[in-house]
Structure formats: structure tokens, C-alpha cells
Write a protein that holds these residues in place. Structure first.
Motif, PDB file in Angstrom:
ATOM      1  N   MET A   1       3.277  -4.784  -3.369  1.00  0.00           N
ATOM      2  CA  MET A   1       2.611  -5.592  -2.456  1.00  0.00           C
ATOM      3  C   MET A   1       1.206  -5.883  -3.045  1.00  0.00           C
ATOM      4  O   MET A   1       0.934  -7.230  -2.879  1.00  0.00           O
ATOM      5  CB  MET A   1       2.448  -5.092  -0.973  1.00  0.00           C
ATOM      6  N   TYR A   2       0.414  -5.142  -3.907  1.00  0.00           N
ATOM      7  CA  TYR A   2      -0.487  -5.636  -4.558  1.00  0.00           C
ATOM      8  C   TYR A   2      -0.136  -6.527  -5.584  1.00  0.00           C
ATOM      9  O   TYR A   2      -0.928  -7.784  -5.827  1.00  0.00           O
ATOM     10  CB  TYR A   2      -1.347  -4.461  -4.997  1.00  0.00           C
ATOM     11  N   THR A   3       0.740  -6.343  -6.490  1.00  0.00           N
ATOM     12  CA  THR A   3       1.235  -7.087  -7.496  1.00  0.00           C
ATOM     13  C   THR A   3       1.759  -8.669  -6.775  1.00  0.00           C
ATOM     14  O   THR A   3       1.370  -9.580  -7.335  1.00  0.00           O
ATOM     15  CB  THR A   3       2.153  -6.734  -8.326  1.00  0.00           C
ATOM     16  N   MET A   4       2.220  -8.496  -5.874  1.00  0.00           N
ATOM     17  CA  MET A   4       2.797  -9.802  -4.949  1.00  0.00           C
ATOM     18  C   MET A   4       1.680 -10.534  -4.522  1.00  0.00           C
ATOM     19  O   MET A   4       1.808 -11.881  -4.652  1.00  0.00           O
ATOM     20  CB  MET A   4       3.836  -9.265  -4.065  1.00  0.00           C
ATOM     21  N   ALA A   5       0.648  -9.813  -4.067  1.00  0.00           N
ATOM     22  CA  ALA A   5      -0.498 -10.613  -3.537  1.00  0.00           C
ATOM     23  C   ALA A   5      -1.255 -11.113  -4.565  1.00  0.00           C
ATOM     24  O   ALA A   5      -1.915 -12.431  -4.587  1.00  0.00           O
ATOM     25  CB  ALA A   5      -1.705  -9.544  -2.852  1.00  0.00           C
ATOM     26  N   LEU A   6      -1.319 -10.712  -5.820  1.00  0.00           N
ATOM     27  CA  LEU A   6      -2.020 -11.287  -6.952  1.00  0.00           C
ATOM     28  C   LEU A   6      -1.261 -12.558  -7.152  1.00  0.00           C
ATOM     29  O   LEU A   6      -1.819 -13.565  -7.642  1.00  0.00           O
ATOM     30  CB  LEU A   6      -2.077 -10.382  -8.129  1.00  0.00           C
TER      31      LEU A   6
ATOM     32  N   VAL B   1      -0.926 -18.596  -6.476  1.00  0.00           N
ATOM     33  CA  VAL B   1      -0.258 -20.045  -6.058  1.00  0.00           C
ATOM     34  C   VAL B   1      -1.452 -20.447  -5.015  1.00  0.00           C
ATOM     35  O   VAL B   1      -1.834 -21.827  -5.181  1.00  0.00           O
ATOM     36  CB  VAL B   1       0.792 -19.698  -4.806  1.00  0.00           C
ATOM     37  N   SER B   2      -2.219 -19.774  -4.417  1.00  0.00           N
ATOM     38  CA  SER B   2      -3.515 -20.435  -3.569  1.00  0.00           C
ATOM     39  C   SER B   2      -4.436 -21.139  -4.424  1.00  0.00           C
ATOM     40  O   SER B   2      -4.995 -22.180  -4.307  1.00  0.00           O
ATOM     41  CB  SER B   2      -4.223 -19.226  -2.946  1.00  0.00           C
TER      42      SER B   2
ATOM     43  N   LEU C   1      -2.063  -8.840 -15.438  1.00  0.00           N
ATOM     44  CA  LEU C   1      -0.940  -9.490 -15.020  1.00  0.00           C
ATOM     45  C   LEU C   1      -0.853 -10.823 -15.186  1.00  0.00           C
ATOM     46  O   LEU C   1      -2.076 -11.424 -14.758  1.00  0.00           O
ATOM     47  CB  LEU C   1      -0.990  -8.767 -13.347  1.00  0.00           C
ATOM     48  N   GLU C   2       0.023 -11.451 -15.858  1.00  0.00           N
ATOM     49  CA  GLU C   2       0.038 -13.012 -16.038  1.00  0.00           C
ATOM     50  C   GLU C   2       0.937 -13.545 -14.905  1.00  0.00           C
ATOM     51  O   GLU C   2       2.054 -13.083 -14.695  1.00  0.00           O
ATOM     52  CB  GLU C   2       0.251 -13.150 -17.352  1.00  0.00           C
ATOM     53  N   VAL C   3       0.598 -14.527 -14.331  1.00  0.00           N
ATOM     54  CA  VAL C   3       1.441 -15.338 -13.469  1.00  0.00           C
ATOM     55  C   VAL C   3       1.144 -16.870 -13.937  1.00  0.00           C
ATOM     56  O   VAL C   3       0.192 -17.519 -13.869  1.00  0.00           O
ATOM     57  CB  VAL C   3       0.604 -15.177 -12.034  1.00  0.00           C
TER      58      VAL C   3
ATOM     59  N   PHE D   1      -4.886 -11.616 -14.014  1.00  0.00           N
ATOM     60  CA  PHE D   1      -5.535 -10.929 -13.320  1.00  0.00           C
ATOM     61  C   PHE D   1      -5.622  -9.145 -14.031  1.00  0.00           C
ATOM     62  O   PHE D   1      -4.211  -8.795 -14.346  1.00  0.00           O
ATOM     63  CB  PHE D   1      -4.827 -10.645 -11.937  1.00  0.00           C
ATOM     64  N   THR D   2      -6.622  -8.886 -14.112  1.00  0.00           N
ATOM     65  CA  THR D   2      -6.632  -7.487 -14.567  1.00  0.00           C
ATOM     66  C   THR D   2      -6.649  -6.407 -13.562  1.00  0.00           C
ATOM     67  O   THR D   2      -7.447  -6.538 -12.703  1.00  0.00           O
ATOM     68  CB  THR D   2      -7.911  -7.304 -15.610  1.00  0.00           C
TER      69      THR D   2
END
Length: 125
Positions: free
Chosen positions: A48-53, A58-59, A88-90, A8-9
């Protein structure tokens, strides 16, 4: 089971939009001078934005599944440059658990540095 990495950028425009949506108008998320004055390396993304991404990843891995829990610790800031954005890499590992649940362990990084500590989710497909 390894899950495909999602990237996510994050841009400064995203931080402005998140501030409006969340009501979190702390200037460390928009004003370079304020962020540096409190010892940060620059403007940072809302935790919280980072956590939301990460939750969005997961979704995407489990479309239509119910996310029963999601948690993490905020360990390092995501510094967002004035121009362009930052990735941001997940990444994730899924392990089937009891009662049709799946435990998901995540690795969330920015610039090769972990930004969320012990991020985990539990989903029911």
C-alpha cells in the motif's frame, strides 16, 4: 500524452514511519531475518505504500484534480536495503476520456522490474 517519470527513494526509515501511520507492523517490512525466513529476498516495502507513491505521482501530474479511482495489482516486491534506499519509478500515459475525465495508465518499476500490475487512475481536472 506521456507524463514525466517521477522517482521516489524508499528507505527503511520510510517503512518504519509507514508502519506507525498505517498500523501494519508485519515484520517482513522491518526484519531481514523474518523476511528471508518466509522466502522473500529481504525486507520489502508495504504494497500500500508503493501504491501510495504511485498515487502521489498522479497527484503531482494533475495538481488540484480529483482522483476518482486508483487501482493496481501487487505483482513483485520492492526490496529495501538496510543502508541507503531503493528507487521506485512511476511513469504515466494520460488519455482524455468522456465528461472531462482523464484515464491514466501507469508503469511502476523498481530496478527495471514492474512491481505493480495494471496500475490505473481516473482523474477529473
Amino acid at each position: 500524452m506521456s507524463l514525466p517519470t517521477r522517482t521516489f527513494t524508499i528507505t527503511r526509515a520510510d517503512l518504519v514511519a509507514y508502519a506507525h501511520a498505517s498500523g501494519d507492523h508485519n515484520p517482513i517490512h522491518q526484519d531481514e531475518q523474518v523476511a528471508r525466513s518466509v522466502g522473500l529476498p529481504g525486507v520489502i516495502a508495504h504494497g500500500m505504500y508503493t501504491m501510495a507513491l504511485a498515487a502521489r505521482a498522479v497527484s503531482s501530474w494533475f495538481p488540484g484534480a480529483e482522483v476518482l479511482s486508483f487501482g493496481c495489482k501487487f505483482t513483485n516486491p520492492v526490496v529495501v536495503p538496510a543502508e541507503g534506499g531503493v528507487d521506485l519509478e512511476v511513469a504515466g500515459e494520460a488519455k482524455p476520456a468522456e465528461d472531462g475525465l482523464t484515464a491514466v495508465s501507469l508503469t511502476v518499476t523498481c530496478g527495471g522490474q514492474k512491481v505493480l500490475g495494471t496500475p490505473r487512475a481516473v482523474v477529473r481536472a
